[in-house]
Structure formats: structure tokens, C-alpha cells
Motif scaffolding. Structure first.
Motif, PDB file in Angstrom:
ATOM      1  N   VAL A 147      73.717 -20.009  29.331  1.00 14.73           N
ATOM      2  CA  VAL A 147      73.677 -20.699  28.747  1.00 14.73           C
ATOM      3  C   VAL A 147      72.515 -20.714  28.601  1.00 14.73           C
ATOM      4  N   ASP A 193      69.680 -23.138  25.360  1.00 11.44           N
ATOM      5  CA  ASP A 193      69.480 -23.996  24.135  1.00 11.44           C
ATOM      6  C   ASP A 193      69.378 -23.805  23.210  1.00 11.44           C
ATOM      7  N   ILE A 195      75.153 -17.100  25.689  1.00 12.29           N
ATOM      8  CA  ILE A 195      75.626 -17.865  24.779  1.00 12.29           C
ATOM      9  C   ILE A 195      74.674 -18.875  24.544  1.00 12.29           C
ATOM     10  N   GLU A 196      74.778 -19.521  23.159  1.00 13.04           N
ATOM     11  CA  GLU A 196      73.765 -20.511  22.998  1.00 13.04           C
ATOM     12  C   GLU A 196      74.487 -21.988  22.358  1.00 13.04           C
ATOM     13  N   ASP A 197      75.100 -22.839  23.587  1.00 17.54           N
ATOM     14  CA  ASP A 197      76.063 -23.223  23.533  1.00 17.54           C
ATOM     15  C   ASP A 197      75.283 -24.392  24.246  1.00 17.54           C
ATOM     16  N   ASN A 236      76.714 -22.466  32.699  1.00 15.23           N
ATOM     17  CA  ASN A 236      76.118 -21.387  33.435  1.00 15.23           C
ATOM     18  C   ASN A 236      77.535 -21.252  33.588  1.00 15.23           C
ATOM     19  N   HIS A 264      82.265 -17.691  19.897  1.00 13.61           N
ATOM     20  CA  HIS A 264      80.781 -18.413  20.128  1.00 13.61           C
ATOM     21  C   HIS A 264      80.182 -17.504  19.840  1.00 13.61           C
TER      22      HIS A 264
END
Length: 786
Positions: A648, A650, A672-674, A679, A733
């Protein structure tokens, strides 16, 4: 009012002139399809018969690489009863209906769905020109112009550099509706009938569906100006100010309502446009670096259209002027300009004089970047994103109106046989310009030793001289005024035909995207995969013709993120056509690229040396050699697969950096950008993923996994996609910067990805609501009359 017999005569005349202009297509049946450009690409390079030389590749660029594949795709889906919301074949998937240029709801495009594509497309073009010409004729007749003058103006409006050069793309499609919009505005200003308001709304709605938002921006601007001028002219401002404001407000309200009529396609377009690479690039253009205006050296092309050469003849010169795309779009015939000059000098009493002069000043000022006019217009809504030279459409509207005024003034002068100062000036202008241009043009040929179409200078001299002789002869024989005016109209038409008749190439049907052995090889592969053509091989969007999926795309709605992703694969990629040269990247594996396509007689080692790329020899295997060289990518990932490590980040910058990290393995981990996710690393477990249904807007995947993880779908992420796991909607996502992913629990699941954009549903609701309001308004008006 125009009588039925007069309408019949005018329609027959227009059909005759259209037949004359497009005789090759109408009489011989050759499709009006400018397919030249594809023969610059493999696998068709060298396949064009020697008897057919490439005529004008530049004009076929947008049409053959964008519109024609889209037309075929839309036609196929509509005939299957499917609204094509999503295009799975280009750019790893992209919105289709949201692409305004698809114009799938435009009335004349609907002909494509009923007839064979080539014939339906050509008939649609003819209908566009016919609508534009007849609308302009009726507008002029409303203003009291004679039938001769109105028809001459309609011919100028229909057959000019702008309408013919943009005929195969969307600008002409939208521009021809301008006089019809002005007709409804004028009719309402005079009579106040509600039916004119309804027709105005419908026409505005259709205009927005035409495929280009730029031209409607210009049309709405000049329509508002026309509205204000005509309301002021028809009323006493001091006594009727409230009535003027009321009518103006009503007209604006129904124009806005017309915009709502188009929301089924317009709203999805606006939603996707904001994140597109093309929109962001247009925003970056400032007033100081605007390359879309014209230099003053282009003015000569308004009178001598082939002065800088002619693309179909391959003799263009003088690189300071973009000959291919801009400078001679404003040509409408020598006689047209002379009549417009006469109208400008002597037509002050005409109600349309102020309108036409204002349009002329604004268009010339904006196109040639006059400081005050340019900076004012550029700060109006929509103008900052527009290409200034396309405001030539408004210039040509002004010239057409002034020519109508001038021709009526000319008839009045000849009727009374008065050789006044106007006619003297007109004649002197003709003869002076003919001599001046002839000498200047000839001097340039001698000085530069450059072959420039010799017939152009002869034509200029002949037209000016013949026109002068006609004027002198008319002084003596007033009874033949109608015959000579008809001759002038035909002479001007021939002038434009000699210049533009060969602009749009027409080719036999068998030369339109022919199927080759290499393409058949790819079509026989029943696996789910994408291709990456390199260099000038299988141009973007042409894959639609053969139902092949390509990671490249020639599409105005390609997102900033996707363009950034492609640049990570190849920094030298052409941003306009997305022609790519590099291929050895794990990022193409992520996109399900199974085949690399090269020109014939090429191999990877030679390609690497020439383009300074490199590849891992063990990763690519020769699969086919013929009219294309095809390599199989053994590192290709499937369309859907499971990973058990979630990383992950940001922000996008860190996600890109991790994506490029040599240590990052997309087969094992996903980005994933969330910030709402942590992680995670799940135990590696056997996972079986199988795509059991693959449709344009729906993908069904069967998953069996021994541990939790993330299901990655190699599909370009778009906000309209939703995911359902065992029938229950889950969060979708954006993974690996551009793809789709959903977190999964261990076990057996059926996962459905569906494209259901809320913007389309909301836009469709707005369209239906507007249609209901207009229908109710029309019925109420009918009851009042009864």
C-alpha cells in the motif's frame, strides 16, 4: 415564406451539385473512404496497387485511425441491440459512449446502422451538407434575400475549404447545424411561436451529439450574439426592454434545455474528459504559446488557395505555414470574396449587415491573434481549450451572408443599369487583384524555382477577367441578369471544386482494411490476450476492425494515468498516436501482452540495434514470419490472476517508483493506493483463476484459492466498473497504477466485473426528463391553438 415549388427546385439543385462534386462516389460506387494512411503501416505497406498512388494521407489520419474503426464497432454493437458503453479493444479497455467523437446517437450516423457501413457513412455526409445548405437558404429567405442570392450564399456555405476539408471528421457535422439554429432563433424573435423553441432545443441537443465540443462552443457564442442583435433590431430598446430581456431569457432557457437533451452522452464525456491526457495538454496551452492561430502570411491562401502548395499534389512548401492542416480552410471561391466585398461596402441597410460584419471582425481577430479580440475571446468559457484556426467556420458564415447581401445589391445595380461608384470599385478590384496576384505569383515561381500548381495562377486570372467581362456585359443587357448570376454561382462552385475536388481520397472497397495472413494468424488464437505493435505496425485503433486487443489507443479520452504508464514502458512513445518502440518491460506482461508485432523482415536483434532497445532472448519466441513478424511473449500474465502480497502506498509517485523497482514482482505482489488498507502478506497458496465469460462490459471470473489475496484484472480502471463477488458488491481498487483489483478470501468464488457508469444513467435520466418537458410543452402549445 418559401413555397413548396421553390423548395422542390432548391432541393433538386442541391442534389445535382452534390452529385457533381461527388460524382466519382455516386456514379461509380467507389466508397468515400480515405484509406490511404493505412498503407504507410505494416502489414499493408506496399499492398496498394501501383496504379493508385497515395493521394492525401494527412486527411485520412483521424478518420481511418479513429472514426472508421469506431463506426464499425458501434454499428456491430447497435445491430446486436447493445449500447456500446465500453471499448475492450484499445488502450487495455476504454469508455466508448463517453467518447463524444463516437457520436453514436447523432441522427445522420444512425444511417450507418441501417445500411452497409460504407454506403451509410457516405449518405450521412451528404445529408449533413444538404441540411446545412437548405438551412442557410431558408435563413436568408427569412431575411428577405432573393432566391438567387440565397442559393448562392447556401452554395458558398456548403462548398468551402472548412466544410469539405473537415467533411470526414466531426467539425462539418456540427457546423452545418448553425444556420438551422439561427433559423429557429429568428423565427421565434419574429413570431414568438413556441414550436420554434422546441425545435431550437432539439437542434441544440443534436448539435452536442455531433462529436466535437469545440464547434458547439463557437456556435453557441455566435448564436447568443445573433440573438442579442436581432432582438435589439426588432424592438425599441427604451420601450420594450422588458420584452427583449424576456425573449432573450426564454431563448437561453431552451438552449440550455437542448444541452440537457444530449446528457446521455455529454455527461459521461464531461466526467471522463477531466482526467484525460488531451484535456490536460490543452489546458497547458497559454495565450503566449498558442500554436493554433494563423500567421499573417496565411492571408494569401484566402485568395490563392494553392499558393503554398496542395497536399494531394505533394508540392507544399514554405514550412512556416502548416499547409496540411490550416491555412487554406478559409477558401470559398474568388467570386464569393468579391460579392462579400460588395456586400461589405454597400449593404448597410440589410438587417444582417451588422451580424455578418461583427462575425467577420471577431473571426479574423481571433484566428490571426489580434491582441484585444484574441485575449477577450480566449477567456470565454470553452475558447481557451479550442483551436483558434477552427474559428474559420464563423469567418465563412460571415462571408456567405455578406455574399448574399452583395449579390442582391449587385442585382439592384444591374436592374437600373446605373454604373455607380460601387460597380466601378467592384470592377477595378477584380482587374487589379487579378493582375497583382498574377505578377506576384509568377515572380515567386521564378525566384524560388519551385513548382507550384500553375493552373492556380491561370485560374485566378481567368476568373477575375471573366467576372469583369460579365459585369460590363450586364450593363447593356439587363434582361439576362438571372442567367448570368446563375453562371456566376456555377463558376464559383467550379472554382472550389478545382481546389477541393481531390482533397478527400476515394478508394475501392477491397482496399479498406484488407485482412492479411498475419492478422488471420492472430485471429485464430482463441486465448485471451493483447498485442503490442511496434513502430509503424498495425496503427492504433485498427485492432477494432479485427477484434484484436491492443494496449495502445488513439483516443481523446485516454487518461493521464494510462499515458504515464505507457511512458514507463517507452519514453519515446509518440503521444499523439501512441506509436511505441520499446517492449521489454514487466509492465507489458501486466497488460496481458502475448504478442509483439514487428514489420516484415524484422527481428528483435536488428530492432534493438536500430532503436537502442534490448530484450531478454529467453523471454520472446518467434511465432510467425510473413507480412508481419510476430514474437510471443512467454512472460505474459493472464487477463486475471491472484497475488498474495499487498503493498500500500499513499500517493501515485511512490506507487510508480515501486512499480519500476527491479525487485517488484507483479506475479507475487500488487500495489494499491488506498490509505484505508494495510500492507499484507498472505501465505502462498495454490490459486486457480479462469475467465469464464468475456463481454465488452462484463467479465466473469471463476476463482479457487487456498489463501486470501487480491484478484488482479488486467483491465484499464475506470470509475464506472463495479465488482460482485458471489453476487455481493465489493470495493473495486485501482491496483498497479492503472488496473482493477478486488480483495478476496480463500475459497471458491465467482467474481463479476460490470461496467455500469452512473454518469450514463444520470445523463439518460436528464435526457428523458428534458424530452418529457419538451413534449409536454409542445402538447400544451397545440391545445392552445385548438
Amino acid at each position: 415564406m418559401v413555397q413548396r415549388k421553390e423548395w422542390l427546385i432548391i432541393i433538386v439543385l442541391f442534389i445535382c451539385f452534390l452529385t457533381f462534386f461527388f460524382w466519382q462516389n455516386i456514379l461509380s460506387g467507389i466508397p468515400f473512404i480515405p484509406t490511404d494512411i493505412i498503407y504507410q503501416f505494416s502489414p499493408w505497406q506496399g499492398m496498394m496497387p501501383l496504379s493508385l498512388k497515395p493521394q492525401n494521407p494527412i486527411v485520412s489520419l483521424d478518420f481511418m485511425l479513429q472514426l472508421y474503426p469506431w463506426y464499425q464497432f458501434a454499428r456491430e454493437k447497435i445491430r446486436q441491440g447493445i449500447i456500446p458503453l465500453w471499448n475492450p479493444y484499445t488502450g487495455s479497455g476504454s469508455p466508448f459512449l463517453a467518447n463524444l467523437q463516437s457520436s453514436i446517437f447523432y441522427p445522420t450516423v444512425l444511417v450507418h446502422y441501417l445500411l452497409p457501413l460504407n454506403e451509410g457513412y457516405f449518405l450521412g455526409l451528404l445529408l449533413n451538407l444538404l441540411i446545412g445548405g437548405l438551412s442557410f437558404y431558408y435563413l436568408m429567405r427569412l431575411h428577405g434575400a432573393s432566391s438567387f442570392a440565397a442559393f448562392a450564399g447556401a452554395m458558398i456555405f456548403t462548398f468551402n475549404g472548412f466544410t469539405i476539408k473537415w467533411l470526414t471528421v466531426k467539425h462539418t457535422t456540427t457546423f452545418v447545424l448553425l444556420p438551422l439554429i439561427l433559423v429557429w432563433i429568428e423565427s421565434y424573435c419574429r413570431s414568438g411561436k413556441k414550436s420554434n423553441l422546441v425545435l431550437l432545443s432539439v437542434t441544440v441537443g443534436v448539435m452536442f451529439l455531433g462529436g466535437i465540443l469545440e464547434t458547439p462552443t463557437f456556435i453557441l457564442f455566435v448564436s447568443l450574439l445573433y440573438m442579442i442583435i436581432r432582438l435589439v433590431q426588432n424592438h425599441d430598446v427604451r420601450q420594450d426592454l422588458s420584452q427583449i430581456v424576456q425573449k432573450f431569457s426564454v431563448l437561453v432557457l431552451f438552449i440550455v434545455l437542448g444541452g440537457f437533451l444530449a446528457q446521455a452522452q455529454l455527461l459521461p464525456f464531461m466526467k471522463n474528459m477531466v482526467g484525460s491526457a488531451a484535456y490536460n495538454k490543452r489546458q497547458a496551452i497559454s495565450a503566449e504559446n498558442d500554436f493554433t492561430t494563423l500567421p499573417f502570411s496565411a492571408l494569401i491562401n484566402f485568395v490563392v488557395p494553392k499558393f503554398y502548395g496542395h497536399m494531394p499534389e505533394g508540392n507544399q512548401w514554405y514550412n512556416r505555414v502548416n499547409v496540411n492542416n490550416r491555412v487554406n480552410h478559409g477558401y470559398c471561391g474568388i467570386i464569393s470574396l468579391m460579392l462579400a466585398l460588395l456586400g461589405l461596402i454597400s449593404g448597410r441597410k440589410s438587417a444582417l449587415y451588422l451580424v455578418s460584419v461583427l462575425f467577420l471582425i471577431l473571426s479574423v481577430g481571433f484566428i490571426f491573434k489580434f491582441p484585444l479580440i484574441y485575449h477577450i475571446l480566449r477567456h470565454l468559457p470553452g475558447f481557451g481549450l479550442s483551436r483558434a484556426f477552427r474559428f474559420l467556420s464563423i469567418y465563412l458564415l460571415a462571408i456567405s451572408i455578406l455574399a448574399v447581401i452583395g449579390l442582391d445589391q449587385f442585382r439592384k445595380v444591374m436592374k437600373f443599369r446605373t454604373l455607380n461608384m460601387v460597380s466601378v470599385f467592384f470592377l477595378i478590384s477584380l482587374l487589379s487583384l487579378s493582375t497583382g496576384f498574377y505578377l506576384y505569383y509568377s515572380a515567386l515561381i521564378i525566384k524560388l524555382n519551385t513548382y507550384i500548381h500553375f493552373m492556380t495562377q491561370v485560374k485566378v486570372l481567368v476568373f477575375f477577367t471573366v467576372t469583369g467581362i460579365i459585369i460590363l456585359h450586364l450593363m447593356k443587357r439587363k434582361q439576362k441578369i438571372g442567367i448570368y448570376i446563375s453562371f456566376l454561382i456555377f463558376l464559383n462552385f467550379c472554382d472550389v471544386f478545382l481546389f477541393l475536388g481531390d482533397w478527400n481520397p476515394s478508394r475501392p472497397a477491397h482496399l479498406i482494411y484488407p485482412r492479411t495472413e498475419a492478422l488471420s494468424f492472430l485471429e485464430r488464437d482463441q486465448d485471451i490476450f493483447r498485442v503490442l505493435p511496434l513502430g509503424f505496425t498495425l496503427p492504433p485503433n485498427s485492432s477494432l476492425i479485427y477484434s484484436l486487443s491492443d494496449i495502445r489507443s488513439y483516443d481523446p479520452l485516454i487518461s493521464v494515468r494510462y499515458r504515464r504508464y505507457l511512458s514507463l514502458i517507452d519514453q519515446k512513445a509518440n503521444e499523439h498516436l501512441y506509436i511505441m518502440w520499446n517492449y521489454d518491460s514487466k509492465l507489458i506482461d501486466l497488460l496481458n501482452v502475448k504478442y509483439i508485432l514487428l514489420p516484415p523482415n524484422q527481428h528483435l536483434d536488428k530492432w534493438d540495434r536500430h532503436n537502442k532497445t534490448r530484450h531478454a532472448a529467453e523471454k520472446f519466441k518467434l511465432a510467425y514470419r510473413g507480412d508481419l513478424t510476430i514474437y510471443q511473449n512467454k512472460g505474459c500474465l493472464p487477463r486475471a490472476f491472484m497475488v498474495h502480497e499487498i503493498q500500500v502506498f499513499d500517493d501515485a509517485a511512490r506507487a510508480i517508483a515501486q512499480l519500476q523497482d527491479p525487485e517488484f514482482d507483479p506475479r507475487k505482489a500488487v500495489i494499491i493506493e488506498d490509505s484505508g488498507i494495510q500492507n499484507r502478506t498472505f501465505p502462498d497458496g495454490e490459486a486457480t483463476v479462469k475467465v469464464i465469460e468475456l463481454q465488452d462490459h462484463k467479465i466473469k471470473v471463476q476463482v479457487s484459492s487456498l489463501s486470501d489475496g487480491c484478484l488482479v484484472l488486467a483491465q484499464n480502471y475506470s470509475p464506472g466498473w463495479k465488482v460482485f463477488v458471489d453476487g455481493q458488491e465489493q470495493d473495486l481498487h485501482q491496483v498497479n497504477f492503472i488496473l482493477c483489483g478486488v480483495l478476496m478470501k480463500a475459497g471458491q468464488h465467482v467474481v463479476e466485473f460490470k461496467y455500469q457508469p452512473s454518469s450514463f444513467l444520470l445523463g439518460l435520466f436528464a435526457t428523458l426528463l428534458s424530452l418529457l418537458l419538451l413534449t409536454t410543452f409542445s402538447l400544451a402549445g397545440c391545445r392552445q391553438r385548438l
